[in-house]
Design a protein around this motif. Structure first.
Motif, PDB file in Angstrom:
ATOM      1  N   UNK A 169     -19.006  36.266  -0.623  1.00  0.00           N
ATOM      2  CA  UNK A 169     -19.558  35.233  -1.515  1.00  0.00           C
ATOM      3  C   UNK A 169     -20.984  35.547  -1.954  1.00  0.00           C
ATOM      4  N   UNK A 170     -21.529  36.665  -1.468  1.00  0.00           N
ATOM      5  CA  UNK A 170     -22.870  37.052  -1.874  1.00  0.00           C
ATOM      6  C   UNK A 170     -23.934  36.085  -1.393  1.00  0.00           C
ATOM      7  N   UNK A 171     -25.129  36.208  -1.972  1.00  0.00           N
ATOM      8  CA  UNK A 171     -26.235  35.291  -1.648  1.00  0.00           C
ATOM      9  C   UNK A 171     -26.410  34.302  -2.794  1.00  0.00           C
ATOM     10  N   UNK A 172     -26.642  33.012  -2.518  1.00  0.00           N
ATOM     11  CA  UNK A 172     -26.710  32.387  -1.190  1.00  0.00           C
ATOM     12  C   UNK A 172     -25.348  31.860  -0.726  1.00  0.00           C
ATOM     13  N   UNK A 173     -24.283  32.256  -1.429  1.00  0.00           N
ATOM     14  CA  UNK A 173     -22.962  31.716  -1.118  1.00  0.00           C
ATOM     15  C   UNK A 173     -22.503  31.961   0.312  1.00  0.00           C
ATOM     16  N   UNK A 174     -22.895  33.103   0.890  1.00  0.00           N
ATOM     17  CA  UNK A 174     -22.440  33.404   2.246  1.00  0.00           C
ATOM     18  C   UNK A 174     -22.978  32.395   3.251  1.00  0.00           C
ATOM     19  N   UNK A 175     -24.213  31.913   3.004  1.00  0.00           N
ATOM     20  CA  UNK A 175     -24.784  30.925   3.919  1.00  0.00           C
ATOM     21  C   UNK A 175     -24.120  29.573   3.756  1.00  0.00           C
ATOM     22  N   UNK A 176     -23.713  29.268   2.539  1.00  0.00           N
ATOM     23  CA  UNK A 176     -22.971  28.028   2.307  1.00  0.00           C
ATOM     24  C   UNK A 176     -21.608  28.106   2.979  1.00  0.00           C
ATOM     25  N   UNK A 177     -20.987  29.282   2.895  1.00  0.00           N
ATOM     26  CA  UNK A 177     -19.710  29.517   3.579  1.00  0.00           C
ATOM     27  C   UNK A 177     -19.888  29.337   5.082  1.00  0.00           C
ATOM     28  N   UNK A 178     -20.944  29.941   5.628  1.00  0.00           N
ATOM     29  CA  UNK A 178     -21.211  29.806   7.057  1.00  0.00           C
ATOM     30  C   UNK A 178     -21.467  28.362   7.456  1.00  0.00           C
ATOM     31  N   UNK A 179     -22.186  27.627   6.602  1.00  0.00           N
ATOM     32  CA  UNK A 179     -22.463  26.219   6.898  1.00  0.00           C
ATOM     33  C   UNK A 179     -21.164  25.423   6.962  1.00  0.00           C
ATOM     34  N   UNK A 180     -20.236  25.744   6.078  1.00  0.00           N
ATOM     35  CA  UNK A 180     -18.941  25.067   6.094  1.00  0.00           C
ATOM     36  C   UNK A 180     -18.190  25.328   7.384  1.00  0.00           C
ATOM     37  N   UNK A 181     -18.259  26.573   7.872  1.00  0.00           N
ATOM     38  CA  UNK A 181     -17.595  26.931   9.130  1.00  0.00           C
ATOM     39  C   UNK A 181     -18.238  26.206  10.306  1.00  0.00           C
ATOM     40  N   UNK A 182     -19.563  26.080  10.280  1.00  0.00           N
ATOM     41  CA  UNK A 182     -20.273  25.367  11.350  1.00  0.00           C
ATOM     42  C   UNK A 182     -19.886  23.899  11.348  1.00  0.00           C
ATOM     43  N   UNK A 183     -19.748  23.308  10.175  1.00  0.00           N
ATOM     44  CA  UNK A 183     -19.348  21.898  10.072  1.00  0.00           C
ATOM     45  C   UNK A 183     -17.953  21.690  10.662  1.00  0.00           C
ATOM     46  N   UNK A 184     -17.051  22.646  10.422  1.00  0.00           N
ATOM     47  CA  UNK A 184     -15.704  22.547  10.986  1.00  0.00           C
ATOM     48  C   UNK A 184     -15.768  22.491  12.505  1.00  0.00           C
ATOM     49  N   UNK A 185     -16.621  23.319  13.079  1.00  0.00           N
ATOM     50  CA  UNK A 185     -16.808  23.321  14.528  1.00  0.00           C
ATOM     51  C   UNK A 185     -17.418  22.008  14.992  1.00  0.00           C
ATOM     52  N   UNK A 186     -18.394  21.508  14.226  1.00  0.00           N
ATOM     53  CA  UNK A 186     -19.084  20.268  14.584  1.00  0.00           C
ATOM     54  C   UNK A 186     -18.150  19.065  14.516  1.00  0.00           C
TER      55      UNK A 186
END
Length: 202
Positions: free
Chosen positions: A140-157
């Motif tokens: 997803x490139x920058x800054x998309x990769x961090x948004x992708x990661x944030x989505x994954x963290x939310x799933x865990x949360x």
């Protein structure tokens, strides 16, 4: 669109986290006993967040260049899974005592250490969070990769509090020794299967 990487990350994270494994089994069991739920949930949640962020940052590429590290982690994971499986199966042989003492870890320290070990000694968690999620985030490139990661963290949360605190509502159904015999037998067998799967050559 910033929303798409977040949704993709949430979906990827959820699909990897929801699969019942040693970590989820322990969180579920802790929730059913209503003891040390918050610290156990926090350990799993924070650990996943750290690993996901590391993967998104690119550390996942280091693990692919040092396969020996994953090999060490794999055998540590096998040893721990077997040990915890033996404890679970032993508890299943004395469910009456289990119900009497609250069916939980005897101390918060022991519960936290178990959660840490089940998370950080599981080689699959590195492959899932650091390598797979990190690789997918990079697309997803920058800054998309961090948004992708944030989505994954939310799933865990969302997931860990759900099974940790949600499981407590089932506590009234687990006052009988026979119920705990089934729970611990299933967990013990599952952990042994995971240990064998990890030990088999690839």
């Amino acid at each position: 669109m910033a929303l798409f990487p977040a949704l993709a990350g949430f979906g990827t994270g959820a699909s990897l986290i929801v699969a019942i494994g040693a970590q989820n089994s322990f969180v579920l069991r802790t929730g059913l006993t209503r003891r040390w739920v918050l610290p156990v949930v926090l350990v799993c949640l924070v650990s996943d967040a750290v690993l996901i962020i590391a993967g998104v940052a690119g550390i996942g590429t280091l693990t692919t260049r040092a396969p020996w590290a994953l090999e060490v982690i794999r055998w540590l994971g096998v040893a721990f899974l077997v040990g915890y499986a033996v404890l679970a199966l032993r508890r299943a042989t004395r469910p009456a005592a289990l119900v009497a003492d609250g069916a939980a870890e005897r101390s918060s320290r022991r519960a936290i250490l178990t959660a840490v070990a089940l998370t950080w000694l599981n080689p699959h968690v590195y492959l899932d969070t650091m390598v797979l999620i990190g690789s997918l985030a990079a697309t997803h490139g920058d800054p998309g990769r961090w948004t992708f990661g944030a989505g994954a963290v939310v799933a865990s949360a969302v997931w860990f509090p759900l099974i940790g605190f949600g499981a407590a509502r089932l506590g009234r159904f687990l006052t009988r020794p026979s119920a705990w015999r089934i729970v611990d037998t299933v967990i013990g067998v599952q952990l042994l299967v995971l240990a064998v799967a990890l030990a088999l050559p690839r």
